[in-house]
Design a protein around this motif. Structure first.
Motif, PDB file in Angstrom:
ATOM      1  N   GLY A 195       0.412  -1.337   0.427  1.00 33.67           N
ATOM      2  CA  GLY A 195       0.189  -0.029   0.298  1.00 33.67           C
ATOM      3  C   GLY A 195       0.763   1.433   0.196  1.00 33.67           C
ATOM      4  O   GLY A 195       0.461   2.761   0.604  1.00 33.67           O
ATOM      5  N   LEU A 196       1.887   0.924  -0.502  1.00 33.79           N
ATOM      6  CA  LEU A 196       3.266   2.554  -0.645  1.00 33.79           C
ATOM      7  C   LEU A 196       2.869   2.419  -2.206  1.00 33.79           C
ATOM      8  O   LEU A 196       3.219   1.871  -3.077  1.00 33.79           O
ATOM      9  CB  LEU A 196       4.591   2.246   0.505  1.00 33.79           C
ATOM     10  CG  LEU A 196       4.327   1.277   1.539  1.00 33.79           C
ATOM     11  CD1 LEU A 196       5.820   0.819   2.315  1.00 33.79           C
ATOM     12  CD2 LEU A 196       3.410   2.160   2.465  1.00 33.79           C
ATOM     13  N   ALA A 197       3.253   4.202  -2.314  1.00 30.34           N
ATOM     14  CA  ALA A 197       3.927   4.911  -3.725  1.00 30.34           C
ATOM     15  C   ALA A 197       4.961   3.811  -3.764  1.00 30.34           C
ATOM     16  O   ALA A 197       6.030   3.854  -3.131  1.00 30.34           O
ATOM     17  CB  ALA A 197       4.379   5.902  -3.348  1.00 30.34           C
ATOM     18  N   ASP A 198       5.335   4.128  -4.965  1.00 24.73           N
ATOM     19  CA  ASP A 198       6.490   3.303  -6.148  1.00 24.73           C
ATOM     20  C   ASP A 198       6.954   2.112  -5.532  1.00 24.73           C
ATOM     21  O   ASP A 198       7.970   1.426  -5.476  1.00 24.73           O
ATOM     22  CB  ASP A 198       7.943   4.151  -5.070  1.00 24.73           C
ATOM     23  CG  ASP A 198       7.728   5.403  -5.489  1.00 24.73           C
ATOM     24  OD1 ASP A 198       7.313   5.783  -6.462  1.00 24.73           O
ATOM     25  OD2 ASP A 198       7.526   6.561  -4.459  1.00 24.73           O
ATOM     26  N   GLU A 199       5.749   0.991  -5.394  1.00 24.96           N
ATOM     27  CA  GLU A 199       5.448  -0.289  -4.599  1.00 24.96           C
ATOM     28  C   GLU A 199       6.375  -0.908  -6.071  1.00 24.96           C
ATOM     29  O   GLU A 199       6.859  -2.056  -5.726  1.00 24.96           O
ATOM     30  CB  GLU A 199       4.668  -1.005  -4.235  1.00 24.96           C
ATOM     31  CG  GLU A 199       5.164  -1.903  -3.636  1.00 24.96           C
ATOM     32  CD  GLU A 199       2.454  -1.889  -2.231  1.00 24.96           C
ATOM     33  OE1 GLU A 199       2.913  -3.810  -2.594  1.00 24.96           O
ATOM     34  OE2 GLU A 199       2.242  -1.349  -2.547  1.00 24.96           O
ATOM     35  N   ASP A 200       5.897  -0.351  -7.146  1.00 22.45           N
ATOM     36  CA  ASP A 200       6.241  -1.159  -8.760  1.00 22.45           C
ATOM     37  C   ASP A 200       7.684  -0.601  -8.578  1.00 22.45           C
ATOM     38  O   ASP A 200       7.934  -0.901 -10.201  1.00 22.45           O
ATOM     39  CB  ASP A 200       5.316  -1.091  -9.462  1.00 22.45           C
ATOM     40  CG  ASP A 200       5.313   0.987  -9.576  1.00 22.45           C
ATOM     41  OD1 ASP A 200       6.013   1.456  -8.936  1.00 22.45           O
ATOM     42  OD2 ASP A 200       4.980   1.327 -10.883  1.00 22.45           O
ATOM     43  N   LYS A 201       8.536  -0.560  -8.654  1.00 21.19           N
ATOM     44  CA  LYS A 201      10.176  -0.003  -8.862  1.00 21.19           C
ATOM     45  C   LYS A 201      10.887  -1.715  -8.811  1.00 21.19           C
ATOM     46  O   LYS A 201      10.423  -2.479  -8.120  1.00 21.19           O
ATOM     47  CB  LYS A 201      10.740   0.304  -7.346  1.00 21.19           C
ATOM     48  CG  LYS A 201      10.186   2.498  -7.143  1.00 21.19           C
ATOM     49  CD  LYS A 201      11.477   2.641  -6.367  1.00 21.19           C
ATOM     50  CE  LYS A 201      11.130   4.117  -6.071  1.00 21.19           C
ATOM     51  NZ  LYS A 201      11.187   5.022  -7.333  1.00 21.19           N
TER      52      LYS A 201
ATOM     53  N   ALA B 217       7.933   3.995   3.553  1.00 18.20           N
ATOM     54  CA  ALA B 217       8.046   4.786   1.688  1.00 18.20           C
ATOM     55  C   ALA B 217       9.261   3.497   1.692  1.00 18.20           C
ATOM     56  O   ALA B 217       9.715   3.236   1.977  1.00 18.20           O
ATOM     57  CB  ALA B 217       8.814   6.148   2.262  1.00 18.20           C
TER      58      ALA B 217
ATOM     59  N   HIS C  26      12.531   4.490  -1.067  1.00 23.47           N
ATOM     60  CA  HIS C  26      13.480   5.428  -1.834  1.00 23.47           C
ATOM     61  C   HIS C  26      14.019   4.513  -2.849  1.00 23.47           C
ATOM     62  O   HIS C  26      14.362   3.770  -2.853  1.00 23.47           O
ATOM     63  CB  HIS C  26      13.977   6.562  -1.030  1.00 23.47           C
ATOM     64  CG  HIS C  26      13.464   6.595  -0.021  1.00 23.47           C
ATOM     65  ND1 HIS C  26      12.509   7.700   0.244  1.00 23.47           N
ATOM     66  CD2 HIS C  26      13.055   6.219   1.340  1.00 23.47           C
ATOM     67  CE1 HIS C  26      12.133   8.738   1.350  1.00 23.47           C
ATOM     68  NE2 HIS C  26      12.447   7.213   1.732  1.00 23.47           N
TER      69      HIS C  26
END
Length: 441
Positions: free
Chosen positions: A246-252, A340, A342
């Motif tokens: 449920g975090l942003a940038d989880e598709d890195k 988060a 990073h």
């Protein structure tokens, strides 16, 4: 020649020498030899009202099979085990006996050292399987046909018991091989030498079971069509979805599901070809998290951290498994929640915030370097072509009856279980008996 080592940055393969892979992924427990089995069996008190039986989800008569080992008849001991748990060989390897039968063993309570129930079970079942003997026979033909969807522990157990009762069974599975989590989801060092497939092959010797792989419910099969073609249907489809952070940038890049990592490792013919990060972070507190963390370390990762949002006493992984992870060099961090991710295109750090036991944030944060992040925070049921749900799993009553007439369910996909192989086996077995009773009544 060694191309990389533990200090090589990024996600790379070949961090170890060939012999290191062999040693790291050798059998977690050496099997007992004949003498060791007799010595271990001699410690059993053969309790009349044995607490270990009550603690076993499949109700194996543990004192009886240990007595049979003690009297030099391990094949008879295996029959005692397998009559209740047809996957007794795998369960002997992966069942958390330290929190089930061995935890309540009278020897454990009195001396802090239980009878080696799990290892004795393996000794008995391995002895019988090595003789290539299948002690169970097909029952008188009932003329009934049953579809079993999902060839994991629940489905295999259900199919075998139905075959014993005289039904013809077609066992469907969406993957290339039958076995379910036993084949794709358990740490490689717990089930070496292709045992999962060997056990499936042995189980199928009962006859009357046809296996069709590459057939998945909702993609290749529909529940309606199965109900029309078969006299009964059992769903043992497991949990195919994986919970997101449920975090942003989880598709890195560098972020993956732990179950996929374990499956890839289990199917690899050359472990040195598997890439692993230098700094690996695993988020979760269950067996999948521990298996992913330990195997990352065994593949040559320099730093592996397992991070769980609650305290160690709340982890689903047993204390034994937690200690195993720590002994392999895994750092366990508790009471921390990811907030988060990073990195520029690929993960480089994961930021966490400490929480109390009620998951209330403390305001104190920290970062862990990570070129590889594995998510292991639980799995979910996938698909729309299913009976009525209870929460996020299939609602069942009695021995696995669902809301749809003629359809049963068991294992991880069914509500009420504890997501253990041994429990799935029990649910498949009991559903089969209920299916048989309903078909011949």
């Amino acid at each position: 020649m060694l191309t990389h080592n533990a200090f090589s940055p990024g996600i790379v393969s070949g961090r170890l020498q060939a012999q290191d892979y062999e040693e790291n992924f050798a059998d977690l427990h050496d099997p007992l030899d004949d003498h060791e089995a007799l010595v271990a069996a001699d410690r059993c008190y053969f309790c009349h009202d044995a607490p270990c039986i009550t603690a076993c989800p499949t109700d194996i008569d543990i004192p009886l099979f240990i007595r049979q080992i003690a009297t030099g008849t391990p094949e008879a001991a295996a029959e005692t085990i397998l009559s209740q748990n047809i996957l007794g060989g795998m369960c002997a390897r992966v069942c958390p006996t330290e929190t089930l039968c061995e935890e309540v063993c009278v020897r454990e309570v009195a001396e802090g050292k239980p009878v080696l129930i799990g290892q004795l079970q393996r000794y008995a079942t391995d002895t019988l399987m090595a003789k290539d003997v299948h002690p169970f026979k097909r029952g008188a033909p009932t003329g009934k046909r049953v579809a079993v969807v999902g060839a994991g522990p629940a489905g295999l157990s259900c199919a075998h018991r139905l075959a014993m009762r005289g039904s013809d069974v077609v066992l469907f599975d969406g993957r290339e091989k039958p076995g379910g989590l036993n084949e794709y989801g358990i740490a490689a060092y717990k089930t070496v030498g292709g045992f999962a497939q060997a056990e499936v092959d042995w189980l199928l010797k009962i006859g009357g079971i046809t296996v069709e792989t590459g057939k998945r419910l909702g993609r290749d099969l529909t529940l309606e069509a199965l109900r029309e073609e078969y006299d009964a249907v059992f769903l043992g489809v497991g949990l195919g979805g994986v919970n997101a952070l449920g975090l942003a940038d989880e598709d890195k890049d560098g972020i993956a599901d732990a179950v996929d990592f374990i499956a890839e490792l289990r199917q690899a013919s050359d472990l040195s070809s598997l890439p692993v990060g230098r700094d690996v972070v695993v988020i979760g507190g269950g067996m999948t998290a521990v298996d992913a963390a330990v195997q990352s370390k065994l593949l040559g990762a320099l730093n592996v951290s397992l991070v769980y949002r609650r305290g160690r006493d709340r982890m689903n992984a047993s204390v034994y498994e937690q200690d195993l992870a720590a002994s392999k060099g895994v750092r366990i961090i508790t009471n921390a929640t990811p907030v988060a991710i990073h990195g520029n295109g690929a993960v480089r750090e994961v930021e966490f915030e400490y929480t109390d036991d009620d998951l209330k944030p403390t305001g104190e944060r920290f970062r862990l370097p990570a070129d590889q992040l594995f998510k292991a925070i639980g799995q979910t049921l996938e698909g729309d072509d299913l009976p009525k749900l209870d929460g996020r799993k299939i609602a069942v009553t009695g021995a696995g009856r669902t809301s749809v007439e003629g359809v049963w369910a068991g294992g991880d996909c069914a509500a009420g279980g504890d997501d253990l192989t041994v429990t799935a086996v029990a649910e498949g077995r009991d559903a089969a008996e209920d299916i048989h009773a309903s078909l011949v009544s």
